[in-house]
Write an enzyme that holds these catalytic residues in place. Sequence first.
Site, PDB file in Angstrom:
ATOM      1  N   GLY A  47      42.823  40.529  43.489  1.00 42.46           N
ATOM      2  CA  GLY A  47      41.508  40.295  42.875  1.00 42.46           C
ATOM      3  C   GLY A  47      40.655  39.363  43.733  1.00 42.46           C
ATOM      4  O   GLY A  47      41.182  38.466  44.375  1.00 42.46           O
TER       5      GLY A  47
ATOM      6  N   ASP B 161      46.622  29.531  38.904  1.00 39.75           N
ATOM      7  CA  ASP B 161      47.960  29.580  38.296  1.00 39.75           C
ATOM      8  C   ASP B 161      49.043  29.855  39.341  1.00 39.75           C
ATOM      9  O   ASP B 161      49.985  30.599  39.108  1.00 39.75           O
ATOM     10  CB  ASP B 161      48.000  30.672  37.204  1.00 39.75           C
ATOM     11  CG  ASP B 161      47.711  32.050  37.756  1.00 39.75           C
ATOM     12  OD1 ASP B 161      47.203  32.150  38.892  1.00 39.75           O
ATOM     13  OD2 ASP B 161      48.000  33.026  37.064  1.00 39.75           O
TER      14      ASP B 161
ATOM     15  N   ASP C 198      42.200  32.029  38.642  1.00 41.15           N
ATOM     16  CA  ASP C 198      43.034  31.585  37.517  1.00 41.15           C
ATOM     17  C   ASP C 198      43.722  30.238  37.715  1.00 41.15           C
ATOM     18  O   ASP C 198      44.217  29.660  36.752  1.00 41.15           O
ATOM     19  CB  ASP C 198      44.115  32.630  37.217  1.00 41.15           C
ATOM     20  CG  ASP C 198      43.519  33.868  36.579  1.00 41.15           C
ATOM     21  OD1 ASP C 198      42.493  33.739  35.899  1.00 41.15           O
ATOM     22  OD2 ASP C 198      44.075  34.968  36.770  1.00 41.15           O
TER      23      ASP C 198
ATOM     24  N   ASP D  94      49.608  35.752  44.008  1.00 42.25           N
ATOM     25  CA  ASP D  94      51.053  35.770  44.248  1.00 42.25           C
ATOM     26  C   ASP D  94      51.585  37.159  44.597  1.00 42.25           C
ATOM     27  O   ASP D  94      52.545  37.291  45.349  1.00 42.25           O
ATOM     28  CB  ASP D  94      51.811  35.168  43.065  1.00 42.25           C
ATOM     29  CG  ASP D  94      51.764  36.047  41.844  1.00 42.25           C
ATOM     30  OD1 ASP D  94      50.706  36.672  41.597  1.00 42.25           O
ATOM     31  OD2 ASP D  94      52.777  36.128  41.128  1.00 42.25           O
TER      32      ASP D  94
ATOM     33  N   ARG E  22      44.363  36.392  31.806  1.00 42.27           N
ATOM     34  CA  ARG E  22      45.336  37.197  31.060  1.00 42.27           C
ATOM     35  C   ARG E  22      46.615  36.398  30.808  1.00 42.27           C
ATOM     36  O   ARG E  22      47.206  36.463  29.754  1.00 42.27           O
ATOM     37  CB  ARG E  22      45.652  38.478  31.842  1.00 42.27           C
ATOM     38  CG  ARG E  22      45.501  39.702  30.974  1.00 42.27           C
ATOM     39  CD  ARG E  22      45.536  40.976  31.768  1.00 42.27           C
ATOM     40  NE  ARG E  22      44.217  41.493  32.014  1.00 42.27           N
ATOM     41  CZ  ARG E  22      43.743  41.853  33.195  1.00 42.27           C
ATOM     42  NH1 ARG E  22      44.488  41.753  34.273  1.00 42.27           N
ATOM     43  NH2 ARG E  22      42.537  42.334  33.321  1.00 42.27           N
TER      44      ARG E  22
ATOM     45  N   THR F 170      42.370  32.765  43.982  1.00 41.82           N
ATOM     46  CA  THR F 170      42.391  33.312  42.622  1.00 41.82           C
ATOM     47  C   THR F 170      41.594  32.404  41.696  1.00 41.82           C
ATOM     48  O   THR F 170      41.659  31.174  41.821  1.00 41.82           O
ATOM     49  CB  THR F 170      43.832  33.490  42.080  1.00 41.82           C
ATOM     50  OG1 THR F 170      43.773  33.639  40.657  1.00 41.82           O
ATOM     51  CG2 THR F 170      44.727  32.298  42.384  1.00 41.82           C
TER      52      THR F 170
ATOM     53  N   ARG G  32      44.102  46.654  45.879  1.00 41.35           N
ATOM     54  CA  ARG G  32      45.531  46.649  45.566  1.00 41.35           C
ATOM     55  C   ARG G  32      46.087  47.893  46.237  1.00 41.35           C
ATOM     56  O   ARG G  32      45.473  48.957  46.182  1.00 41.35           O
ATOM     57  CB  ARG G  32      45.736  46.659  44.057  1.00 41.35           C
ATOM     58  CG  ARG G  32      45.147  45.406  43.423  1.00 41.35           C
ATOM     59  CD  ARG G  32      45.664  45.152  42.015  1.00 41.35           C
ATOM     60  NE  ARG G  32      45.557  43.732  41.693  1.00 41.35           N
ATOM     61  CZ  ARG G  32      44.478  43.170  41.148  1.00 41.35           C
ATOM     62  NH1 ARG G  32      43.423  43.890  40.846  1.00 41.35           N
ATOM     63  NH2 ARG G  32      44.460  41.879  40.895  1.00 41.35           N
TER      64      ARG G  32
HETATM   65  P1  ATP Z   1      45.608  38.697  41.581  1.00 44.89           P
HETATM   66  O1  ATP Z   1      46.126  37.325  41.266  1.00 44.89           O
HETATM   67  O2  ATP Z   1      44.166  38.781  41.607  1.00 44.89           O
HETATM   68  O3  ATP Z   1      46.255  39.761  40.764  1.00 44.89           O
HETATM   69  P2  ATP Z   1      47.422  39.379  43.659  1.00 44.89           P
HETATM   70  O4  ATP Z   1      47.480  39.077  45.089  1.00 44.89           O
HETATM   71  O5  ATP Z   1      48.514  38.797  42.800  1.00 44.89           O
HETATM   72  O6  ATP Z   1      46.014  38.965  43.138  1.00 44.89           O
HETATM   73  P3  ATP Z   1      48.490  42.050  43.299  1.00 44.89           P
HETATM   74  O7  ATP Z   1      47.822  43.310  42.928  1.00 44.89           O
HETATM   75  O8  ATP Z   1      49.601  41.568  42.431  1.00 44.89           O
HETATM   76  O9  ATP Z   1      47.351  40.963  43.466  1.00 44.89           O
HETATM   77  O10 ATP Z   1      49.083  42.200  44.781  1.00 44.89           O
HETATM   78  C1  ATP Z   1      48.262  42.651  45.846  1.00 44.89           C
HETATM   79  C2  ATP Z   1      49.001  43.667  46.669  1.00 44.89           C
HETATM   80  O11 ATP Z   1      50.161  43.076  47.279  1.00 44.89           O
HETATM   81  C3  ATP Z   1      49.551  44.855  45.903  1.00 44.89           C
HETATM   82  O12 ATP Z   1      48.588  45.832  45.650  1.00 44.89           O
HETATM   83  C4  ATP Z   1      50.603  45.365  46.866  1.00 44.89           C
HETATM   84  O13 ATP Z   1      50.043  46.163  47.871  1.00 44.89           O
HETATM   85  C5  ATP Z   1      51.132  44.088  47.512  1.00 44.89           C
HETATM   86  N1  ATP Z   1      52.414  43.710  46.879  1.00 44.89           N
HETATM   87  C6  ATP Z   1      52.604  43.058  45.720  1.00 44.89           C
HETATM   88  N2  ATP Z   1      53.926  42.896  45.477  1.00 44.89           N
HETATM   89  C7  ATP Z   1      54.578  43.486  46.493  1.00 44.89           C
HETATM   90  C8  ATP Z   1      55.964  43.662  46.839  1.00 44.89           C
HETATM   91  N3  ATP Z   1      56.942  43.180  46.063  1.00 44.89           N
HETATM   92  N4  ATP Z   1      56.250  44.335  47.984  1.00 44.89           N
HETATM   93  C9  ATP Z   1      55.265  44.794  48.784  1.00 44.89           C
HETATM   94  N5  ATP Z   1      53.968  44.666  48.514  1.00 44.89           N
HETATM   95  C10 ATP Z   1      53.610  44.018  47.397  1.00 44.89           C
END
Ligand code: ATP
Length: 328
Positions: free
Chosen positions: A16, A135, A133, A108, A177, A131, A77
């Site tokens: 995000g 968090d 959030d 994360d 969330r 982020t 994503r």
């Molecule tokens: P937000 O906090 O906004 O959700 P985020 O970085 O946590 O941000 P995610 O959608 O959870 O967003 O993760 C971003 C991308 O990281 C995913 O779309 C995926 O491509 C990659 N990713 C997440 N977990 C894994 C994993 N275990 N192995 C490989 N790639 C991953």
Amino acid sequence: MNSTKVTKIGVMTSGGDSPGMNAAIRAVVRTGIYNGLEVFGIVRGYNGLIENDIFKMDSRSVANIIQRGGTILKTARSKAFTTPEGRATAYENLKKHGINGLVIIGGDGSFKGAQTFSNEYDIPCIGLPGTIDKDIAGTDVTIGFDTAVNTAVEAIDKIRDTMDAHDRLFIVEVMGRDAGYIALHSGIATGAENILIPETKTDLEDLIASLTEKEKRRKLVNLVVVAEGGEYGDANKLEAIIKERIPNADTRVCILGHIQRGGSPSCEDRLIASHMGYYAVESLLCGRHNVMVGVINNKIHYTPLDKAVKEKQKIGQEWMKIVKILAS
Ligand code: ATP
């Protein structure tokens, strides 16, 4: 620590978006160039790695962006990156450009992806917490939170005007969330009567009793701030519960939504992003790998990427008590 000398680095935003990501990109690009590195922008997070949507950046590529929300590198994503085949293609593309260090600005999930990738292909990855959030474990601050919470405060202040004019009970839903920091901070700062967050239990009977008592003594202007992931669901669900128990209440719901992600980053977020972006490159240069750059007690702090997971913040019960007293 990694012994290979980093010469070409890639920077991306993933997951995000959050206000301040552009300031972080700018800091990474300019610190990299200052240190004689070649810097590449990767478009749309891990998708850009897989699709080879990678371009060389220079100091001018990041001119006039420190004040802009969103991210000039776009974000996404990527399902494909969660597969071994996707990551193999990503690595091939990095090799084509000679990129031997990565900076990932995201949450994360993005850090998990970086950790997996780095374990498989031995490429140093540095994470920056982007982020709204707030968090993530291993940092007191995240890029975007300050702007998002100030956007929420500004919007709620406006809602208060109309709420007051009509003697209404307003239920305002803010983002979060799994995390209640935006709700807690914006609720306290706007004088909310009640704040509902995922981290703490809400005594529904107590909430109804306090609203009923206020109605009896004709204190009809009441503000309830609820995080998306509040214990009783979102603002609409909470309104339905309140209406059932206090049928006379003149209630309205306002969902702030995505305005909280946009807008020009606050001074605080620009500072955090610039500071962290600088240290991301410094980290790569001194051989650190697979860490997130955070700030704890105003000092730069490094956390292994696999420990920089979503953290349920310990929100002090004292704050909830203060909220109640101040809203009486
Ligand atoms: P937000 O906090 O906004 O959700 P985020 O970085 O946590 O941000 P995610 O959608 O959870 O967003 O993760 C971003 C991308 O990281 C995913 O779309 C995926 O491509 C990659 N990713 C997440 N977990 C894994 C994993 N275990 N192995 C490989 N790639 C991953």
